[in-house]
Scaffold this active site. Structure first.
Site, PDB file in Angstrom:
ATOM      1  N   ARG A 180       0.856  -1.190   0.000  1.00  0.00           N
ATOM      2  CA  ARG A 180       0.000   0.000   0.000  1.00  0.00           C
ATOM      3  C   ARG A 180       0.893   1.241   0.000  1.00  0.00           C
ATOM      4  O   ARG A 180       1.145   1.854   1.039  1.00  0.00           O
ATOM      5  CB  ARG A 180      -0.944  -0.033   1.200  1.00  0.00           C
ATOM      6  N   ASP A 213       2.522   4.946  -0.523  1.00  0.00           N
ATOM      7  CA  ASP A 213       2.060   6.302  -0.227  1.00  0.00           C
ATOM      8  C   ASP A 213       2.002   7.147  -1.491  1.00  0.00           C
ATOM      9  O   ASP A 213       2.510   6.758  -2.549  1.00  0.00           O
ATOM     10  CB  ASP A 213       3.000   6.966   0.786  1.00  0.00           C
ATOM     11  N   TYR A 249      12.305  -2.702  -1.905  1.00  0.00           N
ATOM     12  CA  TYR A 249      12.185  -1.318  -2.354  1.00  0.00           C
ATOM     13  C   TYR A 249      13.554  -0.771  -2.760  1.00  0.00           C
ATOM     14  O   TYR A 249      14.596  -1.225  -2.276  1.00  0.00           O
ATOM     15  CB  TYR A 249      11.632  -0.430  -1.233  1.00  0.00           C
ATOM     16  N   ARG A 309      11.437   5.563   3.873  1.00  0.00           N
ATOM     17  CA  ARG A 309      11.777   6.981   3.737  1.00  0.00           C
ATOM     18  C   ARG A 309      12.345   7.554   5.035  1.00  0.00           C
ATOM     19  O   ARG A 309      13.224   8.421   5.006  1.00  0.00           O
ATOM     20  CB  ARG A 309      10.557   7.768   3.277  1.00  0.00           C
TER      21      ARG A 309
END
Length: 242
Positions: free
Chosen positions: A50, A52, A110, A195
């Site tokens: 999910r 951002d 990621y 992040r």
């Protein structure tokens, strides 16, 4: 009833994230609208990650249930003819009815891209870091993050539904003359975790934090102790493993 698994690439620039949010444009919403046009069914698409607002994906995985008789070999091409050009289905296959793209996922990987200075061509998909930073202490800090930890200090969400413990299985930092890349694979990610980690690592590279501070930050379980959150547009979901 059939269960269709999709592998999807998308440019997150124009979306308010993956998950449906009212009338705002989202990747999930774009897929569900396209499937409705194709099959005549209003269904819910389940995504493995999910993401951002502003986050991209090369290998997002999703699934949906349908009663459509359309041959699975035609579904991907048919959806690509309907979807906006910022979303592309690379593969559509039929899977077991109980397959769930989110809960069956074992790991997600990621990539975060950082630019040393400005690049008008790449700034849409990478963070133009406005500071000089040393990559060596960043590489040294990665070892502290590997393994199983409580990542409360690195989440943007105060109430994580399934706890705040995750296991980082692989961390890779690559240096280039004008671009650096962090790849990270884990069994799960908290909201904003990658992040927040990137923002903290940049602070270590700048000398604002020491490598040794990472253990203290993890143990504090306090978001205020870690570094700032890196911009969303530098982040990309590379792959999901099952």
């Amino acid at each position: 009833m059939r269960n269709i698994k999709l592998t999807i690439e998308f440019d997150g620039s124009g979306f308010h994230g993956w998950q449906i949010q009212g009338e705002l444009p989202t990747v999930q919403g774009a897929l569900e609208d396209a499937i409705a046009r194709l099959t005549g069914e209003r269904i819910r698409v389940i995504g493995a990650g999910r993401t951002d607002a502003g986050v991209h994906a090369l290998g997002q995985v999703a699934n949906f249930h349908t009663r459509s008789k359309l041959d699975v070999s035609q579904i991907g091409a048919a959806l690509n003819g309907i979807l906006p050009r910022s979303v592309y289905v690379h593969e559509a296959i039929e899977v077991a009815l109980d397959f769930n793209a989110r809960f069956a996922a074992r790991t997600r990987r990621y990539r975060y891209r950082l630019l040393r200075g400005r690049s008008p061509m790449r700034r849409k998909w990478a963070w133009e870091v406005p500071f000089v930073f040393d990559p060596q202490p960043i590489r040294d800090a990665l070892r502290t993050l590997e393994g199983r930890h409580d990542f409360t200090s690195f989440t943007l969400h105060a109430l994580e539904q399934h706890g705040r413990v995750a296991t980082i299985l692989d961390l890779l930092w690559q240096d280039g003359p004008d671009e650096c890349v962090l790849e990270i694979e884990a069994d799960r990610f908290l909201r904003g975790m990658v992040r927040s980690i990137v923002g903290t690592l940049v602070q270590i590279g700048r000398g604002k934090l020491a490598v040794e501070d990472l253990e203290r930050i993890l143990e504090a379980r306090d978001r205020q102790e870690a570094g700032p959150t890196a911009p969303a547009h530098g982040l990309c979901l590379l792959s999901v493993s099952y």
